[in-house]
Design a protein around this motif. Structure first.
Motif, mmCIF file in Angstrom:
data_model
loop_
_atom_site.group_PDB
_atom_site.id
_atom_site.type_symbol
_atom_site.label_atom_id
_atom_site.label_comp_id
_atom_site.label_asym_id
_atom_site.label_seq_id
_atom_site.Cartn_x
_atom_site.Cartn_y
_atom_site.Cartn_z
ATOM 1 N N ALA B 62 43.522 8.975 36.278
ATOM 2 C CA ALA B 62 44.961 8.896 36.487
ATOM 3 C C ALA B 62 45.341 7.449 36.733
ATOM 4 N N GLY B 63 45.597 6.739 35.691
ATOM 5 C CA GLY B 63 45.944 5.330 35.826
ATOM 6 C C GLY B 63 47.329 5.155 36.403
ATOM 7 N N LYS B 64 47.523 3.997 37.030
ATOM 8 C CA LYS B 64 48.846 3.759 37.606
ATOM 9 C C LYS B 64 49.796 3.242 36.518
ATOM 10 N N ASP B 65 51.062 3.293 36.828
ATOM 11 C CA ASP B 65 52.039 2.761 35.886
ATOM 12 C C ASP B 65 52.012 1.240 35.970
ATOM 13 N N VAL B 66 51.804 0.628 34.825
ATOM 14 C CA VAL B 66 51.785 -0.830 34.793
ATOM 15 C C VAL B 66 53.055 -1.309 34.116
ATOM 16 N N GLU B 67 53.750 -2.187 34.808
ATOM 17 C CA GLU B 67 54.997 -2.688 34.237
ATOM 18 C C GLU B 67 54.693 -3.737 33.170
ATOM 19 N N GLN B 68 55.410 -3.705 32.081
ATOM 20 C CA GLN B 68 55.168 -4.648 30.997
ATOM 21 C C GLN B 68 56.439 -5.438 30.712
ATOM 22 N N PRO B 69 56.282 -6.638 30.147
ATOM 23 C CA PRO B 69 57.475 -7.459 29.873
ATOM 24 C C PRO B 69 58.442 -6.785 28.904
ATOM 25 N N ILE B 70 57.891 -5.983 28.012
ATOM 26 C CA ILE B 70 58.748 -5.226 27.108
ATOM 27 C C ILE B 70 58.352 -3.765 27.244
ATOM 28 N N ASN B 71 59.330 -2.925 27.390
ATOM 29 C CA ASN B 71 59.067 -1.512 27.670
ATOM 30 C C ASN B 71 58.662 -0.794 26.393
ATOM 31 N N TYR B 72 57.470 -1.145 25.899
ATOM 32 C CA TYR B 72 57.025 -0.630 24.611
ATOM 33 C C TYR B 72 56.522 0.800 24.756
ATOM 34 N N SER B 73 56.938 1.663 23.850
ATOM 35 C CA SER B 73 56.524 3.059 23.938
ATOM 36 C C SER B 73 55.511 3.391 22.844
ATOM 37 N N HIS B 74 54.273 3.723 23.278
ATOM 38 C CA HIS B 74 53.280 4.187 22.308
ATOM 39 C C HIS B 74 53.691 5.541 21.752
ATOM 40 N N LYS B 75 54.356 6.344 22.601
ATOM 41 C CA LYS B 75 54.732 7.694 22.175
ATOM 42 C C LYS B 75 55.669 7.625 20.970
ATOM 43 N N LEU B 76 56.618 6.712 21.057
ATOM 44 C CA LEU B 76 57.586 6.577 19.971
ATOM 45 C C LEU B 76 56.907 6.095 18.682
ATOM 46 N N HIS B 77 56.143 5.003 18.826
ATOM 47 C CA HIS B 77 55.574 4.381 17.622
ATOM 48 C C HIS B 77 54.422 5.183 17.044
ATOM 49 N N ALA B 78 53.428 5.462 17.905
ATOM 50 C CA ALA B 78 52.229 6.127 17.398
ATOM 51 C C ALA B 78 52.394 7.645 17.346
ATOM 52 N N GLY B 79 53.195 8.182 18.268
ATOM 53 C CA GLY B 79 53.378 9.635 18.305
ATOM 54 C C GLY B 79 54.445 10.102 17.340
ATOM 55 N N ASP B 80 55.695 9.826 17.703
ATOM 56 C CA ASP B 80 56.810 10.354 16.912
ATOM 57 C C ASP B 80 56.851 9.769 15.502
ATOM 58 N N LEU B 81 56.669 8.451 15.399
ATOM 59 C CA LEU B 81 56.781 7.821 14.079
ATOM 60 C C LEU B 81 55.459 7.864 13.313
ATOM 61 N N GLY B 82 54.354 8.186 14.032
ATOM 62 C CA GLY B 82 53.064 8.378 13.366
ATOM 63 C C GLY B 82 52.466 7.107 12.791
ATOM 64 N N ILE B 83 52.744 5.963 13.417
ATOM 65 C CA ILE B 83 52.118 4.725 12.939
ATOM 66 C C ILE B 83 50.667 4.716 13.403
ATOM 67 N N ASN B 84 49.764 4.410 12.490
ATOM 68 C CA ASN B 84 48.333 4.404 12.813
ATOM 69 C C ASN B 84 48.027 3.304 13.835
ATOM 70 N N CYS B 85 47.123 3.630 14.777
ATOM 71 C CA CYS B 85 46.741 2.640 15.801
ATOM 72 C C CYS B 85 46.308 1.329 15.147
ATOM 73 N N LEU B 86 45.534 1.465 14.031
ATOM 74 C CA LEU B 86 44.924 0.289 13.424
ATOM 75 C C LEU B 86 45.943 -0.545 12.652
ATOM 76 N N TYR B 87 47.166 -0.013 12.503
ATOM 77 C CA TYR B 87 48.175 -0.830 11.832
ATOM 78 C C TYR B 87 48.533 -2.026 12.721
ATOM 79 N N CYS B 88 48.734 -1.742 13.988
ATOM 80 C CA CYS B 88 49.070 -2.842 14.897
ATOM 81 C C CYS B 88 47.826 -3.489 15.502
ATOM 82 N N HIS B 89 46.883 -2.642 15.994
ATOM 83 C CA HIS B 89 45.663 -3.193 16.610
ATOM 84 C C HIS B 89 44.649 -3.459 15.504
ATOM 85 N N THR B 90 45.031 -4.376 14.630
ATOM 86 C CA THR B 90 44.283 -4.568 13.392
ATOM 87 C C THR B 90 42.949 -5.276 13.618
#
Lengths: 713, 214, 283
Positions: B62-90
């Protein structure tokens, strides 16, 4: 007392058993080290090049500037930082190898004591102010340059600046130089830098030329030495007053009185003529010089026994082709050249050199003569302004030259340097220089490269300090403001260099430029030289040094002439001979020690006509009883946090004693008085014993046995 | 003084040692028996393996919530939009580190997509002023550990005949959990040595210390 | 449970086998070295290269004098030559003898069994490894090492050895060791790791000569050779064979006793993997 007491053994038993359990269970315990969520920052690239991958090292080719040899390097760059240097395998100079000074170029770059902003009279200033002041004070009159060895397009720009400002002179200062050898080559064979074929020679006689340590291009020579030692194994003979790295690797190390190598060389020639029937055609001067030096005289002058002299002559004859090299003095070097002619080595192990056709790029080799001339001219008020880069005259000058007064007499002094040193302290303006790993440049190796090949120096990382500038950029700026023709077209030195290199390789294509960057070198037109018939020059030697105790200052691979004293790696790398670290010492013979009742670690005061230094003694048999050997490099006062140790023997060298037929400062001619200074402190060394106590650590076998097995090959 | 000491009851060293041995041994043996395999996913019928040919680690954290400079959502990009992890983490397939995608990659879409959103405006501003966002590192192993994304992806994804590259999220999920279900990145697996070693034992990874400890 | 007992039995059978058939080892590779002492000039390049590659701290004069320097690769220098008789009384007429000394990666390493926490052990690559974060600093291993090539961090040297910006030079492939940890030569294990990665990506075995240790790569005279002793085509294997030196023996039975290869302290039966070739002099 209870029977079951807790002692160290029991304690550890219990601890060990409990520890084994805890250790395994501990693998699952998120300890502080594994719980670093959100505690470290991670920065992404903005728009990286395609080949930039975090976590993967990329190798870039460049050139090493730690000594004048200009070896090719490869630098490993990861995440924008240079982590490690290796030799460039494609470079003919060093064939993929580097010496310890080359390895330590990283520390020169990352040095914590770098100059980060321009200084005017010691106060931080802007580049604009500094350059404006330079324009005002150093635009006319006699504007001189003082550098180390320079070559390539930096030299072209420097010469152009000198020509534009008027009457100035370029002083190239190298305390450790091969001027004796190059002058002799020019005089006798008409070629200042002949090519040596150590790997083809079956015997090498060196008269004070430390070819494995500091002479001309040590990595080139060490590469050849590796082949020289393979079967059929060559014999190395070294004649010198104090053991150098080359002497330590010699089959026969011959101790001569300081400054008498020339007499030994003449004696060898005498034996070659009288005993082995060799002769010199058309060189009556040389012939008579050899004839008049009998082995008995050599023994008297140099303290080298007739038996040793005979052994040298016999070896040179029986192991043909041989090679005789010298750097001890101009006299010795000339005789060595003539000995090569007599032994028939010319054309076999000594062939004409070759370099690049574009002469303006050729290396301007430094010497100590230029140091003395600068001091004289400056003191006489003949120099109005001076730019100093890559030289530290305030450190290397003997007290006799009175460099402090000479520098004071120069109206305006500009230092262009990466780190503060004794010289920058005395300068009016200090310009912060990029390190060698941040700068562009071209360098023509003085020796050992493929003919016509120029080494390219390219930055291995972004400048560590934003306000530093490269030497080429500074020269370009100075050239522009001095009104040098044709420079206005170039915005920076990179543009200038790229245009110049493109012209030299005859291609403007992007791809060809990238090939040059990748190789770290490019080929241009080569110019090969030819030997002239041996000139019958006068052979002789100065008899200044035949009795009494003499100071011998030597450079060792490592701290060199002191320029690497600000590297903690090189300070902590034990000296090859004494194995001492972080401090100076004086090497003396056990006989000398006994006569003065000295033991290892005793402080002594060494007094010459020029001054005195106090240091500890290291007693061993690798120095002549008439010599006191003090390696140079230490004794800095203003060279960063790691350099403040030891003493500087260069200060007490008698500067007025010119070498025979030259005005080089010689390192062996100062009479020295040695007095116990009363104290004793253990000299910190890698090992306090010189003995193996019968254990088979380094086993030695006779060469005959090696010959029988061909080295086990 | 000596009489006083002899009256005192001596500490039972022998008994303590025996007790320590027993406790130590039971921990060691217990760990050997129970901690060497991956924890079973659930009682009853095992579902189809997420990564064919590999045991899937099931530990969670159970990791803690880490604040980031930009509130980037993995759920939106990788989940809802289905962008492959390796597209960004190339970098993950080519290097030991997966890397944060270069800002240029974000701007590839975000010069036209969602430019009115405040978080994108933040990103655009950073991009225009040549600044990288200072992300806070969420998943981290200690500095003495050598971990290679490249090798793990090679084994479980590229060298795995039953895997398709579009299933990359399943491989990533072995150590990062289902990142496409959370908003801002969160640590969801313990990433302790025990976690690593259990998976290595189940999936025949190397067990030599120097393969991971540098 | 079965795996635990299996490990114990396997370990026992390896142990007995190693005792019965001298030099038996179940290694995948056995990295070893050959150093030609006749080519070694004692120039120190290898040592400084090691400082650069392996994040070795400089300790300064005081700690150096207390024998706490961290030179994984050191060049010893001797002035006597016990094998070719007495030196001349007044002069060092045959120069000096140089000995590059680093961890010999003994197959029967005396340092390994004494570690109370198994922080040092033998890897399947045949290397004597040190796991820094497991080390508790008992220093038993260093006391048991006949070559004195294990170095203990009595202090944290980070601040003095790498003042900013020097920490930027640190090699990220190797830990920076802190106080209380033993460290030693690894035969540049990070380079082995990188080569293995490349070889795996290309679906092949590691080639001979593909891994170069930092000392080997920089050695100006090419006196150092490094490679896999189990690979019969490797240069190192060939050299060991040529010099008739075999593992698992405490005295070699050479058909030609004049061959130059020897191992230091072979009589201790620690089975070192560094073969030295004797220095040669005209006598």
């Amino acid at each position: 007392m209870s029977k079951t007491k807790i002692n160290r053994r029991n304690f550890l038993k219990v601890l060990g058993l409990g520890g084994a359990g805890a250790a395994l269970a501990g693998c699952d315990m998120p300890s502080t080290v594994t719980l670093e969520e959100g505690e470290e920052k991670i920065y992404s690239y903005l728009a990286p090049e395609e080949y930039v991958i975090p976590g993967v090292g990329v190798w870039y080719a460049s050139t090493c500037l730690q000594c004048p040899a200009a070896c090719g390097t490869h630098g490993r760059v990861r995440e924008g930082r240079v982590l490690k240097l290796e030799g460039n395998p494609d470079s003919a100079v060093n064939a993929g190898k580097l010496c310890q000074m080359g390895q330590a170029a990283l520390q020169a770059h990352f040095n914590p004591d770098r100059i980060t902003a321009p200084l005017i009279n010691g106060q931080p200033a802007s580049w604009d102010d500094a350059l404006a002041l330079i324009n005002e004070k150093a635009s006319g009159g006699n504007v001189a340059w003082m550098t180390g060895t320079v070559s390539g397009h930096q030299r072209v720009l420097l010469d152009a600046h000198l020509a534009a400002t008027g009457k100035g002179h370029h002083y190239a200062v190298e305390t450790v130089n091969a001027r004796a050898w190059t002058d002799a080559g020019k005089t006798v064979l008409g070629d200042a830098m002949p090519t040596l074929h150590l790997d083809k020679a079956k015997a090498v006689l060196s008269l004070g030329a430390d070819l494995l340590g500091t002479w001309i291009s040590p990595v080139t020579f060490m590469g050849q030495y590796g082949k020289f030692r393979a079967a059929p194994r060559g014999v190395l003979i070294m004649v010198e007053p104090a053991m150098s790295l080359t002497g330590a690797n010699a089959d026969q190390w011959v101790a001569a009185k300081p400054g008498t190598e020339a007499a030994v060389a003449l004696g060898v020639g005498h034996l070659l003529m009288t005993k082995h029937g060799l002769s010199l055609n058309g060189m009556p001067n040389a012939t008579s010089a050899f004839q008049s030096m009998t082995p008995a005289q050599v023994h008297e002058i140099a303290g080298v026994s007739e038996a040793a002299l005979n052994k040298i002559a016999d070896t040179l004859v029986s192991h043909s082709p041989s090679l005789v090299i010298a750097n001890a003095s101009h006299a010795a070097a000339r005789i060595a050249m003539v000995l090569n002619i007599m032994l028939g080595n010319v054309g076999k192990t000594l062939t004409p050199g070759a370099s690049i056709a574009a002469d303006p790029l050729a290396p301007m080799m430094g010497s100590s003569k230029d140091l003395a001339e600068f001091a004289q001219n400056a003191a006489a008020g003949k120099i109005d302004a001076v730019f100093i880069s890559g030289a530290n005259p305030a450190f290397v000058a003997p007290q006799g030259l009175d460099m402090a007064a000479a520098l004071k007499a120069v109206g305006f002094k500009v230092a262009i340097a990466t780190c503060h040193d004794e010289t920058t302290k005395a300068c009016d303006v200090v310009l912060p220089l990029s390190s060698a790993l941040e700068d562009w440049g071209t360098h023509v190796p003085a020796y050992g490269g493929k003919p016509g090949v120029v080494h390219l120096q390219q930055p291995l990382m972004e400048p560590l300090h934003a306000d530093t500038r490269g030497l080429g950029d500074i020269l370009l700026t100075l050239g522009k403001s001095a009104g040098v023709d044709g420079l206005d077209a170039f915005e920076d030195y990179y543009g200038y260099l790229r245009t110049a290199v493109s012209a030299m390789i005859g291609s403007e294509l992007e791809g060809d430029w990238h090939r040059v960057l990748q190789a770290g070198q490019f080929e241009t037109r080569a110019a090969s030289r030819a030997f002239s018939a041996g000139h019958d020059v006068a052979l002789g030697f100065s008899e200044t040094a035949v009795s009494g105790l003499h100071l011998v200052t030597v450079a060792r691979q490592g701290l060199y002439d002191g320029r690497h004293a600000n590297s903690s790696w090189l300070q902590e790398a034990p000296d090859q001979i004494s194995k001492a670290v972080w401090d100076s010492w004086a090497e003396i013979h056990p006989k000398t020690a006994a006569s003065l009742n000295l033991k290892d670690g005793d402080y002594v005061r060494l007094t010459t006509a020029s001054g005195a230094i106090t240091t500890r003694v290291f007693i061993y048999k690798g120095v002549h009883p008439n010599a006191v050997c003090v390696p140079m490099g230490r004794g800095h006062t203003d060279y960063g946090r790691w350099a403040n140790n030891g003493v500087n023997p260069l200060t007490i060298v008698d500067a007025h004693l010119g070498d025979w037929q030259s005005s080089e400062i010689i390192a062996t001619a100062s009479l020295v008085k040695i007095d116990a200074a009363g104290e004793n402190r253990h000299l910190v060394r890698l090992m306090d014993t010189d003995q193996q106590y019968g254990r088979k650590l380094v086993a030695t076998i006779p060469a005959q046995q090696f010959g029988r097995t061909q080295g086990g090959a | 003084m000596s009489t006083e000491r002899s009256k005192r009851k001596p500490f039972p060293w022998v008994q303590a040692a025996v007790a320590a041995v027993v406790v130590g041994a039971s921990i060691v043996l217990g760990a050997q028996i129970f901690e060497r395999q991956l924890h079973p996913e659930s009682a009853g019928v095992a579902p189809a393996p997420r990564v064919p040919g590999a045991e899937f680690p099931t530990d969670t954290f159970a990791g803690k919530d880490v604040e980031q400079p930009i509130n980037y959502s993995h759920k939106l990009h990788a989940g809802d939009l289905g962008i492959n992890c390796l597209y960004c983490h190339t970098y993950a397939r080519r290097s030991k580190v997966a890397g944060i995608p270069p800002t240029a990659k974000c701007m590839g879409c975000h010069t036209v997509v969602g430019t009115d959103k405040p978080e994108i405006e933040k990103l655009t501003q950073m991009w225009q002023s040549n600044q990288s966002p200072a992300w806070n590192k969420v998943n981290d192993v200690p500095d003495f550990v050598h971990f290679s994304h490249e090798r793990h992806l090679q084994k479980f994804l590229f060298d795995n005949p039953e895997m398709d590259i579009k299933n990359a999220p399943d491989v990533c999920a072995m150590c990062h959990g289902d990142m496409n279900q959370v908003g801002v990145a969160k640590k969801m697996k313990p990433l302790t040595m025990g976690f690593c070693v259990r998976c290595h034992e189940s999936n025949q990874g190397p067990s030599d210390c120097t393969r991971c400890h540098k | 449970m079965s795996s635990l007992l299996g490990n114990i039995f396997k370990g026992w059978s390896d142990y007995t086998k190693g005792n019965e058939e001298g030099g038996h080892h179940d290694y995948e590779h056995m990295y070893a070295m050959v150093i030609d002492l006749d080519m070694c000039t004692g120039c120190n390049a290898c040592s400084t290269a090691c400082y650069a590659e392996n994040n070795l701290a400089t300790v300064g004069e005081e700690y150096f004098g207390a024998r706490q320097a961290m030179h994984w690769m050191r060049i010893e220098r001797y002035f006597d030559e016990p094998n070719v008789g007495e030196a001349e009384a007044d002069t060092q007429s045959r120069g000096a003898s140089f000995l590059p000394m680093m961890c010999q990666h003994c197959n029967a390493a005396p340092c390994e069994p004494v570690c109370p926490v198994a922080a040092t052990y033998h890897t399947p690559d045949g290397l004597n490894a040190q796991i820094y974060n497991r080390c508790i600093g008992s220093r038993y291993c260093a006391n048991n090492c006949p070559f004195r090539v294990r170095y203990f961090n009595f202090y944290d040297h980070q601040e003095t050895a790498w003042p900013a910006p020097m920490e930027q030079q640190l090699n990220p492939d190797i830990s920076v060791r802190s106080k209380g940890v033993m460290e030693k030569c690894t035969f540049c294990i990070q380079r082995t790791r990188a080569a293995r990665n490349t070889a795996k990506n290309e679906g092949r075995a590691i080639r001979d000569g593909e891994i170069q240790t930092a000392c080997q790569q920089t050695c100006p005279t090419s006196a150092i050779l490094f490679g896999d002793l189990l690979d019969e085509t490797s240069a190192v294997h060939q050299a060991w064979k040529r010099h008739q030196v075999q593992l698992g023996k405490y005295a070699q039975n050479k058909t030609n006793p004049e061959l130059r290869g020897y191992r230091i302290f072979e009589e201790l039966n620690v089975d070192t993997k560094v073969l030295y070739l004797e220095r040669v002099r005209e006598v």
